[in-house]
Design an enzyme around this catalytic site. Structure first.
Site, PDB file in Angstrom:
ATOM      1  N   ARG A  99      18.611  66.047  25.757  1.00 44.72           N
ATOM      2  CA  ARG A  99      18.827  65.142  26.035  1.00 44.72           C
ATOM      3  C   ARG A  99      18.556  63.877  25.622  1.00 44.72           C
ATOM      4  N   GLY A 139      16.423  51.040  17.543  1.00 43.06           N
ATOM      5  CA  GLY A 139      14.942  50.462  16.865  1.00 43.06           C
ATOM      6  C   GLY A 139      14.845  49.240  17.880  1.00 43.06           C
ATOM      7  N   PRO A 143       5.299  48.778  15.985  1.00 45.19           N
ATOM      8  CA  PRO A 143       3.577  49.417  15.878  1.00 45.19           C
ATOM      9  C   PRO A 143       3.038  48.722  16.941  1.00 45.19           C
ATOM     10  N   HIS A 145       3.952  46.623  19.413  1.00 41.85           N
ATOM     11  CA  HIS A 145       4.783  45.803  20.633  1.00 41.85           C
ATOM     12  C   HIS A 145       5.687  46.907  21.058  1.00 41.85           C
ATOM     13  N   ALA A 252      20.392  54.176  29.845  1.00 36.89           N
ATOM     14  CA  ALA A 252      19.420  55.376  29.364  1.00 36.89           C
ATOM     15  C   ALA A 252      18.385  55.801  30.218  1.00 36.89           C
ATOM     16  N   GLU A 373      11.070  54.695  27.344  1.00 33.54           N
ATOM     17  CA  GLU A 373      12.141  54.027  28.188  1.00 33.54           C
ATOM     18  C   GLU A 373      11.457  53.111  29.152  1.00 33.54           C
ATOM     19  N   THR A 375       7.313  52.727  30.440  1.00 36.03           N
ATOM     20  CA  THR A 375       6.040  53.579  31.043  1.00 36.03           C
ATOM     21  C   THR A 375       6.169  53.705  32.390  1.00 36.03           C
TER      22      THR A 375
HETATM   23  P1  TGC Z   1      12.253  39.471  31.213  1.00 31.35           P
HETATM   24  O1  TGC Z   1      11.920  37.843  31.138  1.00 31.35           O
HETATM   25  O2  TGC Z   1      11.804  40.149  32.424  1.00 31.35           O
HETATM   26  O3  TGC Z   1      13.618  39.720  30.989  1.00 31.35           O
HETATM   27  C1  TGC Z   1      14.411  39.071  29.988  1.00 31.35           C
HETATM   28  C2  TGC Z   1      15.813  39.111  30.075  1.00 31.35           C
HETATM   29  O4  TGC Z   1      16.330  40.445  30.177  1.00 31.35           O
HETATM   30  C3  TGC Z   1      16.879  40.544  31.694  1.00 31.35           C
HETATM   31  N1  TGC Z   1      16.528  42.065  32.151  1.00 31.35           N
HETATM   32  C4  TGC Z   1      17.311  43.147  31.940  1.00 31.35           C
HETATM   33  N2  TGC Z   1      18.730  43.044  31.737  1.00 31.35           N
HETATM   34  C5  TGC Z   1      19.420  44.231  31.826  1.00 31.35           C
HETATM   35  N3  TGC Z   1      18.449  45.454  32.246  1.00 31.35           N
HETATM   36  C6  TGC Z   1      17.262  45.395  32.257  1.00 31.35           C
HETATM   37  N4  TGC Z   1      16.712  46.468  32.573  1.00 31.35           N
HETATM   38  C7  TGC Z   1      16.616  43.996  32.430  1.00 31.35           C
HETATM   39  N5  TGC Z   1      15.287  43.529  32.586  1.00 31.35           N
HETATM   40  C8  TGC Z   1      15.265  42.515  32.330  1.00 31.35           C
HETATM   41  C9  TGC Z   1      16.260  39.552  32.520  1.00 31.35           C
HETATM   42  O5  TGC Z   1      16.985  39.134  33.741  1.00 31.35           O
HETATM   43  C10 TGC Z   1      15.996  38.547  31.597  1.00 31.35           C
HETATM   44  O6  TGC Z   1      17.602  37.802  31.466  1.00 31.35           O
HETATM   45  P2  TGC Z   1      17.893  36.290  31.021  1.00 31.35           P
HETATM   46  O7  TGC Z   1      19.116  36.002  31.207  1.00 31.35           O
HETATM   47  O8  TGC Z   1      16.695  35.423  31.990  1.00 31.35           O
HETATM   48  O9  TGC Z   1      17.287  36.314  29.589  1.00 31.35           O
HETATM   49  O10 TGC Z   1      11.345  40.096  30.110  1.00 31.35           O
HETATM   50  P3  TGC Z   1      10.001  40.364  29.755  1.00 31.35           P
HETATM   51  O11 TGC Z   1       9.681  40.019  28.509  1.00 31.35           O
HETATM   52  O12 TGC Z   1       9.088  39.690  30.794  1.00 31.35           O
HETATM   53  O13 TGC Z   1       9.752  42.013  29.734  1.00 31.35           O
HETATM   54  C11 TGC Z   1       9.966  42.602  31.126  1.00 31.35           C
HETATM   55  C12 TGC Z   1       9.813  43.983  30.860  1.00 31.35           C
HETATM   56  C13 TGC Z   1       8.264  44.388  30.731  1.00 31.35           C
HETATM   57  C14 TGC Z   1      10.196  44.663  32.167  1.00 31.35           C
HETATM   58  C15 TGC Z   1      10.375  44.612  29.836  1.00 31.35           C
HETATM   59  O14 TGC Z   1      10.196  44.220  28.447  1.00 31.35           O
HETATM   60  C16 TGC Z   1      10.580  46.154  29.604  1.00 31.35           C
HETATM   61  O15 TGC Z   1      11.278  47.032  30.274  1.00 31.35           O
HETATM   62  N6  TGC Z   1       9.399  46.674  28.760  1.00 31.35           N
HETATM   63  C17 TGC Z   1       9.361  48.199  28.435  1.00 31.35           C
HETATM   64  C18 TGC Z   1      10.064  48.388  27.036  1.00 31.35           C
HETATM   65  C19 TGC Z   1      10.710  49.613  27.129  1.00 31.35           C
HETATM   66  O16 TGC Z   1      11.304  50.119  27.864  1.00 31.35           O
HETATM   67  N7  TGC Z   1      11.014  50.294  25.600  1.00 31.35           N
HETATM   68  C20 TGC Z   1      12.023  51.277  25.398  1.00 31.35           C
HETATM   69  C21 TGC Z   1      12.062  51.388  24.146  1.00 31.35           C
HETATM   70  S1  TGC Z   1      13.567  52.414  23.732  1.00 31.35           S
HETATM   71  C22 TGC Z   1      12.908  53.974  24.190  1.00 31.35           C
HETATM   72  O17 TGC Z   1      12.003  54.112  24.675  1.00 31.35           O
HETATM   73  C23 TGC Z   1      14.138  55.015  23.650  1.00 31.35           C
HETATM   74  S2  TGC Z   1      13.410  56.458  24.208  1.00 31.35           S
HETATM   75  C24 TGC Z   1      14.909  57.316  24.075  1.00 31.35           C
HETATM   76  C25 TGC Z   1      14.898  58.624  23.984  1.00 31.35           C
HETATM   77  O18 TGC Z   1      14.643  59.290  23.254  1.00 31.35           O
HETATM   78  O19 TGC Z   1      15.446  59.165  25.150  1.00 31.35           O
HETATM   79  P1  FAD Z   2       1.716  50.362  25.229  1.00 32.78           P
HETATM   80  O1  FAD Z   2       3.051  49.468  25.413  1.00 32.78           O
HETATM   81  O2  FAD Z   2       0.740  49.922  24.274  1.00 32.78           O
HETATM   82  O3  FAD Z   2       1.211  50.906  26.508  1.00 32.78           O
HETATM   83  C1  FAD Z   2       0.033  51.395  26.650  1.00 32.78           C
HETATM   84  C2  FAD Z   2      -0.425  51.550  28.045  1.00 32.78           C
HETATM   85  O4  FAD Z   2      -0.676  50.279  28.534  1.00 32.78           O
HETATM   86  C3  FAD Z   2       0.521  52.135  29.003  1.00 32.78           C
HETATM   87  O5  FAD Z   2      -0.171  53.312  29.858  1.00 32.78           O
HETATM   88  C4  FAD Z   2       1.289  51.086  29.670  1.00 32.78           C
HETATM   89  O6  FAD Z   2       1.758  51.425  30.914  1.00 32.78           O
HETATM   90  C5  FAD Z   2       0.072  50.131  29.781  1.00 32.78           C
HETATM   91  N1  FAD Z   2       0.654  48.532  30.020  1.00 32.78           N
HETATM   92  C6  FAD Z   2       1.274  48.012  28.976  1.00 32.78           C
HETATM   93  N2  FAD Z   2       1.403  46.630  29.317  1.00 32.78           N
HETATM   94  C7  FAD Z   2       0.848  46.687  30.842  1.00 32.78           C
HETATM   95  C8  FAD Z   2       0.916  45.748  31.834  1.00 32.78           C
HETATM   96  N3  FAD Z   2       1.617  44.502  31.682  1.00 32.78           N
HETATM   97  N4  FAD Z   2       0.179  46.078  32.864  1.00 32.78           N
HETATM   98  C9  FAD Z   2      -0.402  47.500  33.390  1.00 32.78           C
HETATM   99  N5  FAD Z   2      -0.207  48.076  32.260  1.00 32.78           N
HETATM  100  C10 FAD Z   2       0.297  47.879  31.116  1.00 32.78           C
HETATM  101  N6  FAD Z   2      11.369  53.311  21.340  1.00 32.78           N
HETATM  102  C11 FAD Z   2      12.327  52.905  20.614  1.00 32.78           C
HETATM  103  O7  FAD Z   2      12.545  51.608  20.512  1.00 32.78           O
HETATM  104  N7  FAD Z   2      13.378  53.825  20.497  1.00 32.78           N
HETATM  105  C12 FAD Z   2      13.373  54.899  20.642  1.00 32.78           C
HETATM  106  O8  FAD Z   2      14.342  55.846  20.346  1.00 32.78           O
HETATM  107  C13 FAD Z   2      12.206  55.631  20.981  1.00 32.78           C
HETATM  108  N8  FAD Z   2      11.863  56.797  21.161  1.00 32.78           N
HETATM  109  C14 FAD Z   2      10.678  57.536  21.697  1.00 32.78           C
HETATM  110  C15 FAD Z   2      10.373  58.713  21.479  1.00 32.78           C
HETATM  111  C16 FAD Z   2       9.074  58.984  21.926  1.00 32.78           C
HETATM  112  C17 FAD Z   2       8.737  60.534  21.682  1.00 32.78           C
HETATM  113  C18 FAD Z   2       8.063  58.287  22.321  1.00 32.78           C
HETATM  114  C19 FAD Z   2       6.770  58.802  22.547  1.00 32.78           C
HETATM  115  C20 FAD Z   2       8.303  57.096  22.494  1.00 32.78           C
HETATM  116  C21 FAD Z   2       9.679  56.529  22.052  1.00 32.78           C
HETATM  117  N9  FAD Z   2       9.891  54.943  21.898  1.00 32.78           N
HETATM  118  C22 FAD Z   2      10.919  54.619  21.452  1.00 32.78           C
HETATM  119  C23 FAD Z   2       8.919  54.069  22.242  1.00 32.78           C
HETATM  120  C24 FAD Z   2       8.381  54.108  23.813  1.00 32.78           C
HETATM  121  O9  FAD Z   2       9.532  53.200  24.357  1.00 32.78           O
HETATM  122  C25 FAD Z   2       7.029  53.234  23.614  1.00 32.78           C
HETATM  123  O10 FAD Z   2       6.191  54.126  23.542  1.00 32.78           O
HETATM  124  C26 FAD Z   2       7.065  52.943  25.254  1.00 32.78           C
HETATM  125  O11 FAD Z   2       7.849  51.775  25.713  1.00 32.78           O
HETATM  126  C27 FAD Z   2       5.439  52.310  25.513  1.00 32.78           C
HETATM  127  O12 FAD Z   2       5.070  51.545  24.333  1.00 32.78           O
HETATM  128  P2  FAD Z   2       3.626  51.861  23.571  1.00 32.78           P
HETATM  129  O13 FAD Z   2       3.666  53.247  23.228  1.00 32.78           O
HETATM  130  O14 FAD Z   2       3.514  50.859  22.578  1.00 32.78           O
HETATM  131  O15 FAD Z   2       2.467  51.602  24.932  1.00 32.78           O
END
Ligand code: TGC
Ligand code: FAD
Length: 394
Positions: A99, A139, A143, A145, A252, A373, A375
């Protein structure tokens, strides 16, 4: 390892099939049959060997699992969000890594090119990605962030008529096999921009991440950019700021909300059958109250989660779903699936830790799914901020 016969039957305790159209059921059936025929017989072996089954990329492309909601003109399926959800449910019923491959390709690579790209970019990349001829990756995470991507350090500098990309990304699904990467980096004005990076560009490498105990059949890697020269036409023109990548994550995360229910259903189905057949103290263990409690709670949580994602799918179709609603569903489905996998494993006793059954693989996979996606904590804080109006992240 001997190939397995997959006898999965999905639970539908509240007759939710009545809410689906004939087309939805046909789509679900075709993906379910694909998983039974091509994934279940081989996936345990690939996971044990920590190898990516590359053949699934073309297979899933042919089945229409990449970009199901993207218009057909670009090779997508032109389908609704319930269809997309059902596809992800069936794929993750087979394996979360399968998936994942589809989620990244459809929601994190095709979607940004479709939504933020120009017509030339759509025509150049989308049909090849939809068919599985090319594999893509996304991406964002670095590392240092992960949860806080707005602090990213990767840079995109303008030089003459091209850009120079420097930095690195970590934990990137599909990276070692991808031809194309959608990469997020900061420009001279500190704005987050998306660029399309292609394999073969000088200075771009994708080292594989080894030693994972989770998502072992999915390829994960780094993206390293050492003065990579990016043509100007590779920038996604229609997005600036963190809302670009976060908009992709909403799509996603929606798929994961459905997908993890698939993993939960597989664990429940396996445990139910096992409990009815395994005799201890002269009766099937399913006759003991403690095992019935586990099974009854599993089907209750699956049913509640199915209702939640179905309603979310309707809101997505109507264009009314908020990112915060998607976060709630992603978090809930990951939580129930993780708990169900753990309880199902216990029902199987010692057999539960072996590769004879899918449960331990699902259980380990779900540790990644509950982390990537966003935590579990991050999604809770998103709900917290939505209902209180107060930001507890910073
Ligand atoms: P913040 O100031 O809240 O937001 C910045 C701007 O973005 C807008 N926004 C969104 N827009 C669309 N969808 C969402 N879900 C949105 N969330 C926020 C927001 O309205 C704002 O817009 P504007 O117009 O004011 O600029 O940003 P922040 O820096 O305070 O961060 C908020 C936070 C912590 C929730 C966000 O950064 C976050 O979701 N962090 C988690 C990071 C994450 O999910 N990483 C995933 C990496 S990719 C991955 O893991 C792929 S795995 C895929 C797989 O293998 O299946
Ligand atoms: P951190 O951000 O360091 O978090 C560590 C711990 O601190 C967590 O428990 C978290 O919940 C907690 N924490 C962080 N901030 C706060 C807060 N403000 N308050 C309370 N608790 C907090 N990323 C991509 O871009 N593309 C991909 O394709 C992708 N694929 C992935 C595939 C796998 C198998 C894995 C494991 C990860 C993948 N990721 C990808 C990255 C993934 O999105 C991150 O691992 C995830 O967003 C968490 O970031 P981190 O691992 O740096 O943990």
């Amino acid at each position: 390892m001997a190939a397995k016969t997959d006898l999965f039957q999905s639970p539908d305790y509240y007759c939710l099939d009545d809410l689906l159209s004939e087309e939805h059921k046909l789509i679900r059936e075709s993906v379910r049959n694909y998983v039974k025929k091509e994934i279940s017989p081989i996936i345990e072996d690939y996971a044990q060997r920590a190898t990516f089954p590359q053949q699934i990329v073309k297979q899933m492309g042919e089945l229409g699992c990449f970009g199901p909601t993207i218009p057909e003109t670009y090779g997508g399926g032109g389908l609704d969000y319930i269809s997309y959800g059902l596809m992800m449910q069936e794929l993750e019923r087979g394996d979360s890594g399968v998936r994942s491959t589809a989620s990244v390709q459809g929601s994190l690579v095709m979607f940004p090119i479709y939504a933020y790209g120009n017509e030339e970019q759509r025509k150049k990349y989308l049909p090849k990605l939809a068919s599985g001829e090319w594999l893509g990756c996304f991406g964002l995470t670095e590392p240092n962030h992960g949860s806080d991507p707005s602090s990213m350090l990767t840079t995109l500098k303008t030089v003459d008529d091209y850009f120079i990309l420097n930095g690195s990304k970590m934990w990137i699904s599909n990276a070692p096999y991808a031809q194309v990467a959608v990469v997020w980096a900061k420009d001279e004005n500190n704005d987050i921009r998306g660029v399309i990076v292609e394999r073969g560009m000088e200075g771009f490498t994708t080292p594989t991440t080894h030693g994972k105990w989770s998502l072992r059949a999915s390829a994960t890697g780094e993206l390293v950019f050492d003065n990579v020269k990016i043509p100007k036409e590779n920038i996604l023109p229609n997005t600036k700021g963190l809302k670009g990548p976060l908009g992709c994550l909403t799509k996603a995360r929606y798929g994961i909300a459905w997908g993890t229910i698939g993993a939960a259903m597989d664990c429940y189905d396996t445990a139910l059958h096992y409990a009815k057949e395994r005799i201890q103290f002269g009766k099937p263990i399913a006759a003991f109250q403690l095992q019935q409690k586990k099974l009854a709670e599993m089907v209750t949580e699956i049913t509640k989660a199915q209702l939640l994602v179905w309603r979310l799918g309707v809101l997505m179709n109507e264009g009314k779903a908020t990112p915060q609603q998607v976060s709630m569903a992603k978090r809930n489905s990951c939580e129930i699936a993780t708990n169900i996998a753990r309880d199902a494993r216990q029902i199987l006793g010692g057999m539960g830790i072996t590769g004879e059954y899918s449960i331990m693989r699902h259980m380990m996979n779900l540790e990644s799914v509950i982390t990537y996606e966003g935590t579990h904590d991050i999604h809770l804080l998103i709900t917290g901020m939505d209902i209180t109006g107060m930001n507890a992240f910073k």
